[in-house]
Scaffold this motif. Structure first.
Motif, PDB file in Angstrom:
ATOM      1  N   ARG A  34       0.824  -1.213   0.000  1.00  0.00           N
ATOM      2  CA  ARG A  34       0.000   0.000   0.000  1.00  0.00           C
ATOM      3  C   ARG A  34       0.855   1.259   0.000  1.00  0.00           C
ATOM      4  O   ARG A  34       0.390   2.325  -0.371  1.00  0.00           O
ATOM      5  N   GLY A  35       2.083   1.151   0.452  1.00  0.00           N
ATOM      6  CA  GLY A  35       2.995   2.281   0.437  1.00  0.00           C
ATOM      7  C   GLY A  35       2.648   3.357   1.450  1.00  0.00           C
ATOM      8  O   GLY A  35       1.949   3.125   2.433  1.00  0.00           O
ATOM      9  N   TRP A  36       3.173   4.539   1.213  1.00  0.00           N
ATOM     10  CA  TRP A  36       2.985   5.711   2.066  1.00  0.00           C
ATOM     11  C   TRP A  36       1.679   6.366   1.638  1.00  0.00           C
ATOM     12  O   TRP A  36       1.632   7.191   0.734  1.00  0.00           O
ATOM     13  N   THR A  60       7.014   4.867  -1.043  1.00  0.00           N
ATOM     14  CA  THR A  60       6.348   4.973  -2.345  1.00  0.00           C
ATOM     15  C   THR A  60       4.979   5.594  -2.121  1.00  0.00           C
ATOM     16  O   THR A  60       4.265   5.214  -1.201  1.00  0.00           O
ATOM     17  N   TYR A  61       4.641   6.565  -2.940  1.00  0.00           N
ATOM     18  CA  TYR A  61       3.377   7.281  -2.766  1.00  0.00           C
ATOM     19  C   TYR A  61       3.000   7.976  -4.060  1.00  0.00           C
ATOM     20  O   TYR A  61       3.824   8.121  -4.968  1.00  0.00           O
ATOM     21  N   SER A  62       1.762   8.408  -4.137  1.00  0.00           N
ATOM     22  CA  SER A  62       1.286   9.163  -5.285  1.00  0.00           C
ATOM     23  C   SER A  62       1.738  10.610  -5.107  1.00  0.00           C
ATOM     24  O   SER A  62       1.245  11.321  -4.227  1.00  0.00           O
ATOM     25  N   ALA A  63       2.683  11.045  -5.926  1.00  0.00           N
ATOM     26  CA  ALA A  63       3.216  12.406  -5.819  1.00  0.00           C
ATOM     27  C   ALA A  63       2.130  13.457  -6.058  1.00  0.00           C
ATOM     28  O   ALA A  63       2.245  14.589  -5.586  1.00  0.00           O
ATOM     29  N   ALA A  64       1.066  13.088  -6.740  1.00  0.00           N
ATOM     30  CA  ALA A  64      -0.028  14.031  -6.987  1.00  0.00           C
ATOM     31  C   ALA A  64      -0.864  14.283  -5.729  1.00  0.00           C
ATOM     32  O   ALA A  64      -1.522  15.311  -5.617  1.00  0.00           O
TER      33      ALA A  64
END
Length: 173
Positions: A34-36, A60-64
């Motif tokens: 699931r990441g950050w 890891t994450y969605s930078a948006a």
């Protein structure tokens, strides 16, 4: 598909076990598949982890939608004061080397996400020789921390974790 995931995790474990002869450090993937992310219980994820000098921690994450900050103090961490971080990360994939003993404080750059629990303190302990990390039901000396075979991995996250693990193990990082 489950057997394929188990096979891939086993292959990565074997490759990484071989890399431990060269003294590879542990790679912690925050939140696993699931990441950050605000939906991830990163406090539970980190509660049973041992972080050591020389390890690497992956976010890891969605930078948006998210970002990551390293905070200066426990007070900033507790209050989610993200206005004056040591460093801000916004790329969506960040690897941070854990150098030196002590506590480092990571939080979401979004104050609301931080207040909702998207933050972790990372207590870095001295490097130990010949330690073992549990990977599913297998122990790997100084190898990467991987999600267990029973983790519900999906699409890009699964490929990212497996691909990065194989790549880093082959490089001996």
């Amino acid at each position: 598909m489950g057997a394929m995931k188990l096979l891939v995790v086993a292959a990565v474990t074997i490759v990484c076990t071989a890399a431990t002869v060269a003294g590879a450090q542990v790679h912690h993937v925050v939140g696993e598949d699931r990441g950050w992310d605000p939906s991830t219980d990163v406090a539970s994820w980190s509660s049973n982890r041992v972080f050591r000098v020389g390890d690497k921690i992956w976010f890891t994450y969605s930078a948006a939608h998210e970002s990551l900050v390293e905070l200066r103090s426990e007070e900033d961490f507790t209050s989610c004061d993200v206005t004056n971080p040591i460093k801000m990360y916004t790329d969506g994939l960040n690897t941070i080397s854990l150098e030196g003993e002590g506590i480092r404080y990571f939080a979401s750059g979004n104050t609301e996400s931080c207040k909702n629990g998207l933050k972790i303190p990372v207590k870095i302990q001295p490097k130990e020789q010949n330690t073992a990390q549990s990977v599913g039901s297998m122990a790997v000396a100084d190898g990467p921390t991987l999600p267990s075979a029973s983790t519900n991995l999906n699409g890009l996250s699964y490929l990212l974790v497996v691909g990065l693990s194989i790549f880093l193990c082959l490089l001996g990082l």
